[in-house]
Design a protein around this motif. Structure first.
Motif, PDB file in Angstrom:
ATOM      1  N   PHE A 266       0.687  -1.247   0.063  1.00 30.76           N
ATOM      2  CA  PHE A 266       0.135  -0.010  -0.015  1.00 30.76           C
ATOM      3  C   PHE A 266       0.876   1.251  -0.132  1.00 30.76           C
ATOM      4  CE2 PHE A 266      -3.553  -2.688   0.907  1.00 30.76           C
ATOM      5  CZ  PHE A 266      -4.658  -2.034   0.320  1.00 30.76           C
ATOM      6  N   PHE A 267       2.153   1.062   0.314  1.00 29.02           N
ATOM      7  CA  PHE A 267       3.108   2.280   0.688  1.00 29.02           C
ATOM      8  C   PHE A 267       4.126   2.275   0.027  1.00 29.02           C
ATOM      9  CE2 PHE A 267      -0.150   2.327   4.056  1.00 29.02           C
ATOM     10  CZ  PHE A 267      -1.013   3.419   3.824  1.00 29.02           C
ATOM     11  N   GLY A 268       5.090   1.080   0.484  1.00 28.62           N
ATOM     12  CA  GLY A 268       6.478   1.202   0.122  1.00 28.62           C
ATOM     13  C   GLY A 268       6.691   1.206  -1.315  1.00 28.62           C
ATOM     14  N   VAL A 269       5.991   0.208  -2.272  1.00 29.65           N
ATOM     15  CA  VAL A 269       6.351   0.121  -3.412  1.00 29.65           C
ATOM     16  C   VAL A 269       5.969   1.418  -4.299  1.00 29.65           C
ATOM     17  CG1 VAL A 269       4.142  -0.636  -4.274  1.00 29.65           C
ATOM     18  CG2 VAL A 269       6.127  -1.449  -5.549  1.00 29.65           C
ATOM     19  N   PHE A 270       4.888   2.246  -3.777  1.00 29.38           N
ATOM     20  CA  PHE A 270       4.836   3.425  -4.525  1.00 29.38           C
ATOM     21  C   PHE A 270       5.450   4.410  -4.078  1.00 29.38           C
ATOM     22  CE2 PHE A 270       0.771   1.069  -3.883  1.00 29.38           C
ATOM     23  CZ  PHE A 270       0.816   0.672  -5.554  1.00 29.38           C
ATOM     24  N   PHE A 271       6.456   4.553  -2.974  1.00 30.96           N
ATOM     25  CA  PHE A 271       6.951   5.610  -2.431  1.00 30.96           C
ATOM     26  C   PHE A 271       8.647   5.493  -2.783  1.00 30.96           C
ATOM     27  CE2 PHE A 271       3.078   6.306  -0.461  1.00 30.96           C
ATOM     28  CZ  PHE A 271       3.259   7.609  -0.346  1.00 30.96           C
ATOM     29  N   GLU A 272       9.006   4.287  -2.848  1.00 30.52           N
ATOM     30  CA  GLU A 272      10.672   3.924  -2.818  1.00 30.52           C
ATOM     31  C   GLU A 272      11.241   4.510  -4.330  1.00 30.52           C
ATOM     32  OE1 GLU A 272      11.461  -0.139  -2.591  1.00 30.52           O
ATOM     33  OE2 GLU A 272      10.047  -0.699  -4.644  1.00 30.52           O
ATOM     34  N   ASP A 273      12.421   4.867  -4.163  1.00 31.72           N
ATOM     35  CA  ASP A 273      13.274   5.355  -5.277  1.00 31.72           C
ATOM     36  C   ASP A 273      12.518   6.693  -5.952  1.00 31.72           C
ATOM     37  OD1 ASP A 273      15.088   3.251  -4.817  1.00 31.72           O
ATOM     38  OD2 ASP A 273      13.682   1.941  -6.425  1.00 31.72           O
ATOM     39  N   GLY A 274      12.106   7.634  -5.196  1.00 34.40           N
ATOM     40  CA  GLY A 274      11.446   8.551  -5.494  1.00 34.40           C
ATOM     41  C   GLY A 274      10.028   8.785  -6.465  1.00 34.40           C
ATOM     42  N   ARG A 275       9.405   7.462  -6.301  1.00 31.95           N
ATOM     43  CA  ARG A 275       8.389   7.499  -7.102  1.00 31.95           C
ATOM     44  C   ARG A 275       7.157   8.028  -6.568  1.00 31.95           C
ATOM     45  NH1 ARG A 275      10.528   1.996  -8.473  1.00 31.95           N
ATOM     46  NH2 ARG A 275       9.495   0.971  -6.476  1.00 31.95           N
ATOM     47  N   TRP A 276       7.322   8.586  -5.172  1.00 37.77           N
ATOM     48  CA  TRP A 276       6.136   9.286  -4.520  1.00 37.77           C
ATOM     49  C   TRP A 276       5.945  10.654  -5.345  1.00 37.77           C
ATOM     50  CZ3 TRP A 276       7.675  14.352  -3.417  1.00 37.77           C
ATOM     51  CH2 TRP A 276       9.199  14.422  -3.407  1.00 37.77           C
ATOM     52  N   ARG A 277       6.669  10.935  -6.226  1.00 33.20           N
ATOM     53  CA  ARG A 277       6.491  12.319  -7.044  1.00 33.20           C
ATOM     54  C   ARG A 277       5.429  11.914  -8.011  1.00 33.20           C
ATOM     55  NH1 ARG A 277      11.944  11.999  -6.535  1.00 33.20           N
ATOM     56  NH2 ARG A 277      12.972  13.609  -5.426  1.00 33.20           N
ATOM     57  N   ARG A 278       5.403  10.695  -8.478  1.00 27.73           N
ATOM     58  CA  ARG A 278       4.193  10.434  -9.403  1.00 27.73           C
ATOM     59  C   ARG A 278       3.030  10.425  -8.812  1.00 27.73           C
ATOM     60  NH1 ARG A 278       5.621   4.941 -11.834  1.00 27.73           N
ATOM     61  NH2 ARG A 278       7.899   5.850 -11.837  1.00 27.73           N
ATOM     62  N   LEU A 279       2.948   9.799  -7.431  1.00 30.42           N
ATOM     63  CA  LEU A 279       1.680  10.070  -6.923  1.00 30.42           C
ATOM     64  C   LEU A 279       1.127  11.337  -6.756  1.00 30.42           C
ATOM     65  CD1 LEU A 279       2.138   7.093  -3.797  1.00 30.42           C
ATOM     66  CD2 LEU A 279       0.645   7.154  -5.895  1.00 30.42           C
TER      67      LEU A 279
END
Length: 307
Positions: A266-279
């Protein structure tokens, strides 16, 4: 270096709507056609899937009961140095095979291929957005690999349906060097997919690199006919093998924890390596994605309570 022979295994069951597109994209590869072997393994289709497949290859077989057995059987028939497996509703851009072979010849044993979910409308776009976070993570699975790497894993676990990809990927990561074939910008690819014609869209997908001048071979997954209930039911069915999968690995295994645990899914895969910017730049898609994630988790829990 001698050119590698490539064996592509496609599993099917009542895929008459999709199989022609998949096989046409294989035939359109830039890699020499005489070095590509297509193997279709059907599972008792009642439509004309096998007849369509026979127009593209003389290696059409019957095997069941599930995908793992189909894939293992297909690879047992294969004569290639490089293996690749596809589902019938997948379409390759033109340079996937050629560039996969090049990377494998440079020392990789297996490769992830970026997967783009097709379809127009809100939920297909949400699925495309969600899938863009998974490339080369523990949620993904390698799709191209050397014969030696495949043989080292022992193939797919035929007790599993759904998590067999995670299990196979784990075995690959433990035994060989893995890599990612290409990367892409979500917004650019999303815009390209959104402009696809309703009919005769396969040439647009095959020619993606040439039309966009983007040197990124991609795999397109045709989920255009997205139906929420069908999607949730499929995910629940796949969840029936989770206990067997978890039992294969040590208690508290970090990969299994990430694949099945709420913090990472729910969180880690979408936030790691700067991917949170896409969210942050796509809040409406992020909302839809979390709605789907919640519904999949809810359906899984309901299924467990019913047992």
């Amino acid at each position: 270096m001698n050119p590698d022979r490539v064996s592509i295994v496609v599993t099917t069951r009542n895929e008459s709507r999709n199989i022609g597109n998949c096989l046409a994209s294989i035939k359109a590869q830039t890699y020499p056609a005489e070095l590509i072997e297509i193997i279709v393994v059907d599972n008792a289709s009642t439509d004309d899937t096998k007849d369509i497949a026979a127009r593209y290859t003389d290696k059409v077989f019957d095997k069941g009961p599930e995908r793992s057995a189909q894939r293992n059987f297909g690879f047992a028939q294969a004569g290639g140095d490089v293996f690749m497996f596809l589902d019938a509703d997948m379409i390759l851009s033109a340079t996937v095979v050629e560039k996969s072979v090049i990377m494998l010849q440079r020392g990789f044993g297996a490769l992830y291929i970026p997967e783009i979910v097709l379809g127009k409308g809100f939920f297909p776009t949400v699925r495309r957005f969600e899938r863009s976070f998974y490339d080369a993570t523990v949620i993904d699975c390698v799709r191209a690999f050397t014969r030696q790497a495949f043989e080292a894993t022992g193939g797919f676990d035929e007790r599993l349906t759904g998590p067999e990809d995670w299990d196979f990927d784990r075995l690959m990561r433990d035994s060989t060097r893995v890599g990612l074939l290409s990367t892409y910008e979500f917004d650019d690819v999303d815009a390209y997919v959104s402009r696809l014609p309703e009919k005769n869209f396969v040439p647009w997908l095959v020619d993606y690199e040439r039309r966009t001048k983007d040197d990124a071979p991609l795999l397109f997954h045709n989920e255009a006919a997205f139906e929420l209930w069908r999607y949730l039911t499929k995910k629940t069915y796949y969840g029936n093998s989770f206990e067997t999968y978890v039992g294969k690995w040590p208690a508290g295994d970090p990969d299994v924890r990430r694949q099945l645990g709420m913090p990472y899914r729910f969180f880690g895969v979408f936030f790691e390596d700067g991917r949170w910017r896409r969210l942050l730049t796509h809040p409406h898609l992020a909302f839809g994605m979390y709605f789907l994630r919640f519904m999949v988790g809810f359906m899984f829990l309901v299924g467990k309570l019913k047992k």
